[in-house]
Design an enzyme around this catalytic site. Structure first.
Site, PDB file in Angstrom:
ATOM      1  N   LYS A   9       0.810  -1.084   0.070  1.00 30.93           N
ATOM      2  CA  LYS A   9       0.072  -0.060  -0.060  1.00 30.93           C
ATOM      3  C   LYS A   9       0.807   1.189  -0.055  1.00 30.93           C
ATOM      4  O   LYS A   9       2.101   1.230   0.413  1.00 30.93           O
ATOM      5  CB  LYS A   9      -1.017  -0.140   1.145  1.00 30.93           C
ATOM      6  CG  LYS A   9      -1.704  -1.233   1.185  1.00 30.93           C
ATOM      7  CD  LYS A   9      -3.050  -1.236   2.530  1.00 30.93           C
ATOM      8  CE  LYS A   9      -3.770  -2.368   2.508  1.00 30.93           C
ATOM      9  NZ  LYS A   9      -4.715  -2.132   3.473  1.00 30.93           N
ATOM     10  N   TYR A  49     -12.180  -3.388  -3.180  1.00 30.56           N
ATOM     11  CA  TYR A  49     -12.647  -3.345  -1.801  1.00 30.56           C
ATOM     12  C   TYR A  49     -14.227  -3.326  -1.824  1.00 30.56           C
ATOM     13  O   TYR A  49     -14.679  -3.039  -0.600  1.00 30.56           O
ATOM     14  CB  TYR A  49     -12.315  -2.237  -0.792  1.00 30.56           C
ATOM     15  CG  TYR A  49     -10.791  -2.429  -0.746  1.00 30.56           C
ATOM     16  CD1 TYR A  49     -10.343  -3.414   0.243  1.00 30.56           C
ATOM     17  CD2 TYR A  49      -9.793  -1.358  -0.888  1.00 30.56           C
ATOM     18  CE1 TYR A  49      -8.916  -3.650   0.597  1.00 30.56           C
ATOM     19  CE2 TYR A  49      -8.349  -1.486  -0.354  1.00 30.56           C
ATOM     20  CZ  TYR A  49      -8.228  -2.473   0.169  1.00 30.56           C
ATOM     21  OH  TYR A  49      -6.736  -2.830   0.703  1.00 30.56           O
ATOM     22  N   ARG A  85      -0.842 -14.877   4.122  1.00 27.33           N
ATOM     23  CA  ARG A  85      -1.645 -14.068   5.329  1.00 27.33           C
ATOM     24  C   ARG A  85      -0.761 -14.145   6.600  1.00 27.33           C
ATOM     25  O   ARG A  85      -0.825 -13.417   7.409  1.00 27.33           O
ATOM     26  CB  ARG A  85      -2.906 -14.581   5.560  1.00 27.33           C
ATOM     27  CG  ARG A  85      -3.559 -14.362   4.303  1.00 27.33           C
ATOM     28  CD  ARG A  85      -4.594 -13.282   4.247  1.00 27.33           C
ATOM     29  NE  ARG A  85      -5.495 -13.146   5.113  1.00 27.33           N
ATOM     30  CZ  ARG A  85      -6.432 -12.091   5.133  1.00 27.33           C
ATOM     31  NH1 ARG A  85      -6.353 -11.081   4.231  1.00 27.33           N
ATOM     32  NH2 ARG A  85      -7.353 -12.196   6.212  1.00 27.33           N
ATOM     33  N   THR A  91      -5.080  -7.851  10.755  1.00 29.19           N
ATOM     34  CA  THR A  91      -5.306  -6.820   9.853  1.00 29.19           C
ATOM     35  C   THR A  91      -4.793  -5.538  10.779  1.00 29.19           C
ATOM     36  O   THR A  91      -4.195  -4.725  10.018  1.00 29.19           O
ATOM     37  CB  THR A  91      -6.881  -6.762   9.613  1.00 29.19           C
ATOM     38  OG1 THR A  91      -7.232  -7.930   8.937  1.00 29.19           O
ATOM     39  CG2 THR A  91      -7.159  -5.570   8.962  1.00 29.19           C
ATOM     40  N   ASN A 112      -1.688  -0.218   7.335  1.00 31.46           N
ATOM     41  CA  ASN A 112      -1.350  -1.577   7.583  1.00 31.46           C
ATOM     42  C   ASN A 112      -0.484  -2.151   6.651  1.00 31.46           C
ATOM     43  O   ASN A 112      -0.233  -3.267   6.442  1.00 31.46           O
ATOM     44  CB  ASN A 112      -2.292  -2.424   8.206  1.00 31.46           C
ATOM     45  CG  ASN A 112      -3.549  -2.807   7.071  1.00 31.46           C
ATOM     46  OD1 ASN A 112      -3.352  -2.149   5.960  1.00 31.46           O
ATOM     47  ND2 ASN A 112      -4.238  -3.586   7.241  1.00 31.46           N
ATOM     48  N   HIS A 115      -1.614  -5.509   1.778  1.00 28.10           N
ATOM     49  CA  HIS A 115      -3.018  -6.214   1.522  1.00 28.10           C
ATOM     50  C   HIS A 115      -2.388  -7.513   0.876  1.00 28.10           C
ATOM     51  O   HIS A 115      -1.653  -7.690  -0.102  1.00 28.10           O
ATOM     52  CB  HIS A 115      -4.042  -5.461   0.631  1.00 28.10           C
ATOM     53  CG  HIS A 115      -5.024  -6.632   0.177  1.00 28.10           C
ATOM     54  ND1 HIS A 115      -6.221  -6.747   0.733  1.00 28.10           N
ATOM     55  CD2 HIS A 115      -5.135  -7.485  -1.048  1.00 28.10           C
ATOM     56  CE1 HIS A 115      -7.059  -7.534   0.264  1.00 28.10           C
ATOM     57  NE2 HIS A 115      -6.327  -7.880  -0.882  1.00 28.10           N
ATOM     58  N   GLU A 126      -8.971 -11.103  -7.534  1.00 27.54           N
ATOM     59  CA  GLU A 126      -8.185  -9.990  -7.333  1.00 27.54           C
ATOM     60  C   GLU A 126      -7.154  -9.753  -8.285  1.00 27.54           C
ATOM     61  O   GLU A 126      -6.694  -9.066  -9.115  1.00 27.54           O
ATOM     62  CB  GLU A 126      -7.708  -9.958  -5.830  1.00 27.54           C
ATOM     63  CG  GLU A 126      -8.577  -9.589  -4.750  1.00 27.54           C
ATOM     64  CD  GLU A 126      -8.207  -9.650  -3.510  1.00 27.54           C
ATOM     65  OE1 GLU A 126      -7.160  -9.852  -3.390  1.00 27.54           O
ATOM     66  OE2 GLU A 126      -8.872  -9.103  -2.433  1.00 27.54           O
TER      67      GLU A 126
HETATM   68  P1  CMP Z   1      -6.977  -5.170   3.937  1.00 30.21           P
HETATM   69  O1  CMP Z   1      -6.239  -6.110   4.162  1.00 30.21           O
HETATM   70  O2  CMP Z   1      -6.429  -4.176   2.632  1.00 30.21           O
HETATM   71  O3  CMP Z   1      -8.395  -4.968   3.967  1.00 30.21           O
HETATM   72  C1  CMP Z   1      -9.242  -4.155   3.928  1.00 30.21           C
HETATM   73  C2  CMP Z   1      -8.474  -2.898   4.810  1.00 30.21           C
HETATM   74  O4  CMP Z   1      -9.529  -1.907   5.283  1.00 30.21           O
HETATM   75  C3  CMP Z   1      -7.494  -3.451   5.989  1.00 30.21           C
HETATM   76  O5  CMP Z   1      -6.573  -3.957   5.342  1.00 30.21           O
HETATM   77  C4  CMP Z   1      -7.455  -1.969   6.591  1.00 30.21           C
HETATM   78  O6  CMP Z   1      -6.397  -1.652   6.181  1.00 30.21           O
HETATM   79  C5  CMP Z   1      -8.544  -1.254   6.075  1.00 30.21           C
HETATM   80  N1  CMP Z   1      -9.351  -0.771   7.296  1.00 30.21           N
HETATM   81  C6  CMP Z   1      -9.244   0.624   7.619  1.00 30.21           C
HETATM   82  N2  CMP Z   1     -10.181   0.746   8.946  1.00 30.21           N
HETATM   83  C7  CMP Z   1     -10.359  -0.391   9.157  1.00 30.21           C
HETATM   84  C8  CMP Z   1     -11.260  -1.219  10.262  1.00 30.21           C
HETATM   85  N3  CMP Z   1     -11.858  -0.463  11.332  1.00 30.21           N
HETATM   86  N4  CMP Z   1     -11.412  -2.412  10.235  1.00 30.21           N
HETATM   87  C9  CMP Z   1     -10.984  -3.212   9.272  1.00 30.21           C
HETATM   88  N5  CMP Z   1     -10.152  -3.033   8.338  1.00 30.21           N
HETATM   89  C10 CMP Z   1     -10.027  -1.460   8.435  1.00 30.21           C
END
Ligand code: CMP
Length: 143
Positions: A9, A49, A85, A91, A112, A115, A126
């Site tokens: 990201k 998303y 993962r 996450t 984070n 992805h 994806e």
């Molecule tokens: P990702 O694995 O890219 O999948 C969905 C993304 O939503 C997740 O990582 C987070 O970076 C983002 N995100 C932002 N806020 C939240 C939240 N409160 N709970 C879960 N995912 C979140």
């Protein structure tokens, strides 16, 4: 052979973690079969998303992913979806185990770093969303 989609990201790119992230997946033994640095369109971010489209963080998530370049990658190997993962970690980086990418380098759920597809079927969807078939290579590691 199983494949997964991994995206570094904007925060991962900006913090200079692209090499470290690629290194961890390579050293585990997975094959990098596609990689491109790119700006993400709003349309692609919203499609990627779409399972989160009703969540309160959806708007910020799309804003963030489209704000600066990402590195989109595809990896191949036995069990690569679940294994990647584990290497990535939970996450929320605050609760991700030390030794995982998010556990070692992150503190914010919205920033984070990376992805990774959550299931084999998601990975197929994806990969098709982010890459043309002609961009995916096939090769075998040296023995
Ligand atoms: P990702 O694995 O890219 O999948 C969905 C993304 O939503 C997740 O990582 C987070 O970076 C983002 N995100 C932002 N806020 C939240 C939240 N409160 N709970 C879960 N995912 C979140």
């Amino acid at each position: 052979m199983e494949r997964t989609f991994i995206m570094i990201k904007p925060d991962g790119v900006q913090r200079g973690l692209t090499g470290e992230i690629v290194k961890r997946l390579e050293q585990k033994g997975f094959n990098l079969v596609a990689m491109k640095m790119m700006n993400v369109s709003r349309e692609l971010a919203e499609k990627h998303y779409d399972v989160h489209s009703d969540k309160p963080f959806f708007g910020n998530l799309v804003e963030f992913i489209t704000s600066a370049p990402v590195v989109a990658t595809v990896w191949e190997g036995e069990g690569v979806v679940a294994s990647a993962r584990k290497i990535i970690g939970a996450t929320n980086p605050l609760t991700a185990e030390p030794g995982t990418i998010r556990g070692d380098y992150g503190i914010s759920i919205g920033r984070n770093l990376i992805h990774g597809s959550d299931a084999v079927e998601t990975a197929q969807r994806e990969i098709a969303l982010w890459f043309e078939e002609s961009e995916l290579t096939t090769w075998k590691p040296a023995l």
